[in-house]
Write a protein that holds these residues in place. Sequence first.
Motif, PDB file in Angstrom:
ATOM      1  N   PHE A 157      22.989  73.917 -45.196  1.00 41.43           N
ATOM      2  CA  PHE A 157      23.618  72.975 -44.275  1.00 41.43           C
ATOM      3  C   PHE A 157      22.576  72.314 -43.363  1.00 41.43           C
ATOM      4  CE2 PHE A 157      27.479  75.281 -45.394  1.00 41.43           C
ATOM      5  CZ  PHE A 157      28.365  74.231 -45.543  1.00 41.43           C
ATOM      6  N   SER A 158      21.476  73.004 -43.123  1.00 35.93           N
ATOM      7  CA  SER A 158      20.442  72.429 -42.268  1.00 35.93           C
ATOM      8  C   SER A 158      19.711  71.278 -42.956  1.00 35.93           C
ATOM      9  CB  SER A 158      19.448  73.504 -41.834  1.00 35.93           C
ATOM     10  OG  SER A 158      18.785  74.039 -42.958  1.00 35.93           O
ATOM     11  N   ALA A 159      19.807  71.202 -44.277  1.00 35.57           N
ATOM     12  CA  ALA A 159      19.160  70.115 -45.010  1.00 35.57           C
ATOM     13  C   ALA A 159      19.976  68.826 -44.951  1.00 35.57           C
ATOM     14  CB  ALA A 159      18.939  70.519 -46.465  1.00 35.57           C
ATOM     15  N   ILE A 160      21.234  68.931 -44.531  1.00 37.86           N
ATOM     16  CA  ILE A 160      22.096  67.748 -44.449  1.00 37.86           C
ATOM     17  C   ILE A 160      21.855  67.062 -43.112  1.00 37.86           C
ATOM     18  CG2 ILE A 160      24.482  66.936 -44.415  1.00 37.86           C
ATOM     19  CD1 ILE A 160      25.191  69.356 -46.165  1.00 37.86           C
ATOM     20  N   ASN A 161      21.594  65.781 -43.174  1.00 36.68           N
ATOM     21  CA  ASN A 161      21.340  64.994 -41.972  1.00 36.68           C
ATOM     22  C   ASN A 161      22.561  65.051 -41.045  1.00 36.68           C
ATOM     23  OD1 ASN A 161      20.970  62.832 -40.113  1.00 36.68           O
ATOM     24  ND2 ASN A 161      19.577  61.855 -41.567  1.00 36.68           N
ATOM     25  N   PRO A 162      22.357  65.292 -39.747  1.00 33.59           N
ATOM     26  CA  PRO A 162      23.491  65.347 -38.810  1.00 33.59           C
ATOM     27  C   PRO A 162      24.304  64.059 -38.750  1.00 33.59           C
ATOM     28  CG  PRO A 162      21.509  66.208 -37.778  1.00 33.59           C
ATOM     29  CD  PRO A 162      21.104  65.643 -39.110  1.00 33.59           C
ATOM     30  N   TRP A 163      23.699  62.942 -39.094  1.00 34.39           N
ATOM     31  CA  TRP A 163      24.436  61.674 -39.104  1.00 34.39           C
ATOM     32  C   TRP A 163      25.580  61.701 -40.111  1.00 34.39           C
ATOM     33  CZ3 TRP A 163      24.632  57.806 -35.804  1.00 34.39           C
ATOM     34  CH2 TRP A 163      23.585  57.650 -34.907  1.00 34.39           C
ATOM     35  N   VAL A 164      25.432  62.486 -41.173  1.00 32.91           N
ATOM     36  CA  VAL A 164      26.491  62.588 -42.183  1.00 32.91           C
ATOM     37  C   VAL A 164      27.783  63.068 -41.543  1.00 32.91           C
ATOM     38  CG1 VAL A 164      27.225  63.891 -44.222  1.00 32.91           C
ATOM     39  CG2 VAL A 164      24.928  62.923 -44.125  1.00 32.91           C
ATOM     40  N   TRP A 165      27.685  64.088 -40.690  1.00 33.68           N
ATOM     41  CA  TRP A 165      28.886  64.634 -40.047  1.00 33.68           C
ATOM     42  C   TRP A 165      29.503  63.599 -39.091  1.00 33.68           C
ATOM     43  CZ3 TRP A 165      29.977  68.192 -43.189  1.00 33.68           C
ATOM     44  CH2 TRP A 165      28.985  69.006 -43.721  1.00 33.68           C
ATOM     45  N   PHE A 166      28.649  62.829 -38.427  1.00 33.54           N
ATOM     46  CA  PHE A 166      29.136  61.769 -37.547  1.00 33.54           C
ATOM     47  C   PHE A 166      29.919  60.732 -38.338  1.00 33.54           C
ATOM     48  CE2 PHE A 166      28.337  57.551 -35.643  1.00 33.54           C
ATOM     49  CZ  PHE A 166      29.033  57.725 -34.448  1.00 33.54           C
ATOM     50  N   TRP A 167      29.382  60.310 -39.492  1.00 34.93           N
ATOM     51  CA  TRP A 167      30.049  59.294 -40.306  1.00 34.93           C
ATOM     52  C   TRP A 167      31.362  59.826 -40.870  1.00 34.93           C
ATOM     53  CZ3 TRP A 167      28.573  55.030 -38.693  1.00 34.93           C
ATOM     54  CH2 TRP A 167      27.228  54.697 -38.491  1.00 34.93           C
ATOM     55  N   ILE A 168      31.410  61.119 -41.215  1.00 35.82           N
ATOM     56  CA  ILE A 168      32.661  61.699 -41.703  1.00 35.82           C
ATOM     57  C   ILE A 168      33.716  61.679 -40.606  1.00 35.82           C
ATOM     58  CG2 ILE A 168      33.752  63.840 -42.499  1.00 35.82           C
ATOM     59  CD1 ILE A 168      31.187  64.373 -44.120  1.00 35.82           C
ATOM     60  N   VAL A 169      33.313  61.990 -39.382  1.00 36.64           N
ATOM     61  CA  VAL A 169      34.256  61.926 -38.255  1.00 36.64           C
ATOM     62  C   VAL A 169      34.752  60.496 -38.069  1.00 36.64           C
ATOM     63  CG1 VAL A 169      34.450  62.148 -35.738  1.00 36.64           C
ATOM     64  CG2 VAL A 169      33.358  63.956 -37.068  1.00 36.64           C
ATOM     65  N   ILE A 170      33.864  59.521 -38.191  1.00 36.29           N
ATOM     66  CA  ILE A 170      34.260  58.114 -38.074  1.00 36.29           C
ATOM     67  C   ILE A 170      35.275  57.749 -39.156  1.00 36.29           C
ATOM     68  CG2 ILE A 170      33.446  55.705 -38.229  1.00 36.29           C
ATOM     69  CD1 ILE A 170      32.714  57.111 -35.619  1.00 36.29           C
ATOM     70  N   MET A 171      35.067  58.253 -40.379  1.00 35.29           N
ATOM     71  CA  MET A 171      36.029  57.961 -41.447  1.00 35.29           C
ATOM     72  C   MET A 171      37.391  58.581 -41.148  1.00 35.29           C
ATOM     73  SD  MET A 171      34.066  57.879 -45.111  1.00 35.29           S
ATOM     74  CE  MET A 171      33.183  59.408 -45.023  1.00 35.29           C
ATOM     75  N   PHE A 172      37.417  59.794 -40.599  1.00 35.91           N
ATOM     76  CA  PHE A 172      38.692  60.403 -40.230  1.00 35.91           C
ATOM     77  C   PHE A 172      39.357  59.623 -39.097  1.00 35.91           C
ATOM     78  CE2 PHE A 172      37.513  64.326 -42.535  1.00 35.91           C
ATOM     79  CZ  PHE A 172      38.727  64.564 -43.168  1.00 35.91           C
ATOM     80  N   LEU A 173      38.581  59.186 -38.111  1.00 37.49           N
ATOM     81  CA  LEU A 173      39.153  58.378 -37.028  1.00 37.49           C
ATOM     82  C   LEU A 173      39.713  57.055 -37.558  1.00 37.49           C
ATOM     83  CD1 LEU A 173      36.554  58.948 -34.163  1.00 37.49           C
ATOM     84  CD2 LEU A 173      38.889  59.835 -34.305  1.00 37.49           C
ATOM     85  N   SER A 174      38.997  56.438 -38.470  1.00 36.73           N
ATOM     86  CA  SER A 174      39.483  55.197 -39.081  1.00 36.73           C
ATOM     87  C   SER A 174      40.804  55.433 -39.798  1.00 36.73           C
ATOM     88  CB  SER A 174      38.454  54.656 -40.075  1.00 36.73           C
ATOM     89  OG  SER A 174      37.304  54.218 -39.414  1.00 36.73           O
ATOM     90  N   ALA A 175      40.879  56.538 -40.521  1.00 38.78           N
ATOM     91  CA  ALA A 175      42.106  56.856 -41.247  1.00 38.78           C
ATOM     92  C   ALA A 175      43.271  57.085 -40.290  1.00 38.78           C
ATOM     93  CB  ALA A 175      41.893  58.086 -42.122  1.00 38.78           C
ATOM     94  N   VAL A 176      43.027  57.788 -39.191  1.00 35.96           N
ATOM     95  CA  VAL A 176      44.085  58.043 -38.211  1.00 35.96           C
ATOM     96  C   VAL A 176      44.558  56.736 -37.588  1.00 35.96           C
ATOM     97  CG1 VAL A 176      44.566  59.092 -35.956  1.00 35.96           C
ATOM     98  CG2 VAL A 176      43.402  60.419 -37.724  1.00 35.96           C
ATOM     99  N   ILE A 177      43.633  55.854 -37.263  1.00 41.71           N
ATOM    100  CA  ILE A 177      44.004  54.565 -36.661  1.00 41.71           C
ATOM    101  C   ILE A 177      44.827  53.736 -37.641  1.00 41.71           C
ATOM    102  CG2 ILE A 177      43.108  52.384 -35.764  1.00 41.71           C
ATOM    103  CD1 ILE A 177      40.729  54.052 -34.637  1.00 41.71           C
ATOM    104  N   MET A 178      44.406  53.699 -38.915  1.00 42.39           N
ATOM    105  CA  MET A 178      45.185  52.952 -39.903  1.00 42.39           C
ATOM    106  C   MET A 178      46.530  53.628 -40.160  1.00 42.39           C
ATOM    107  SD  MET A 178      42.481  51.388 -42.647  1.00 42.39           S
ATOM    108  CE  MET A 178      41.766  52.940 -43.129  1.00 42.39           C
ATOM    109  N   PHE A 179      46.562  54.940 -40.089  1.00 43.67           N
ATOM    110  CA  PHE A 179      47.814  55.683 -40.245  1.00 43.67           C
ATOM    111  C   PHE A 179      48.832  55.261 -39.190  1.00 43.67           C
ATOM    112  CE2 PHE A 179      50.569  59.424 -39.885  1.00 43.67           C
ATOM    113  CZ  PHE A 179      50.847  59.672 -41.216  1.00 43.67           C
ATOM    114  N   LYS A 180      48.325  54.853 -38.017  1.00 37.97           N
ATOM    115  CA  LYS A 180      49.197  54.390 -36.931  1.00 37.97           C
ATOM    116  C   LYS A 180      49.466  52.881 -37.018  1.00 37.97           C
ATOM    117  CE  LYS A 180      47.916  58.053 -33.796  1.00 37.97           C
ATOM    118  NZ  LYS A 180      47.479  58.408 -32.454  1.00 37.97           N
ATOM    119  N   ASN A 181      49.240  52.323 -38.200  1.00 40.47           N
ATOM    120  CA  ASN A 181      49.504  50.904 -38.483  1.00 40.47           C
ATOM    121  C   ASN A 181      48.679  49.945 -37.633  1.00 40.47           C
ATOM    122  OD1 ASN A 181      51.311  51.320 -40.596  1.00 40.47           O
ATOM    123  ND2 ASN A 181      53.001  51.628 -39.173  1.00 40.47           N
TER     124      ASN A 181
END
Length: 104
Positions: A26-50
Amino acid sequence: MKKIMYFIPAILALLLYIVLGFMGSFSAINPWVWFWIVIMFLSAVIMFKNKWYGCIGGLIIGNVLIYMSTQDTGQVIDVERPLGIILCVYYLICGIVVYKKTKK
């Protein structure tokens, strides 16, 4: 389009990086990856709310991937550009669908 479809890119990315983390480190994975995954989940939640503007987060991530493909990292296979294009198209379609749904 079912609302659960908005979460597919985020879930796939999360599963991919969890598997890669267990296979390697897990230390080999760039921390930005986790940030972008959170952004994708936030995007999905916002679109889920129309809210159509939820697609903006996914479009940003797609453009970052396309930009990353222009950098020489020594990778044998360039997966960033096609993945970035797919994400941009996917989130653009999702945004249009949500926008049209809210206009009815």
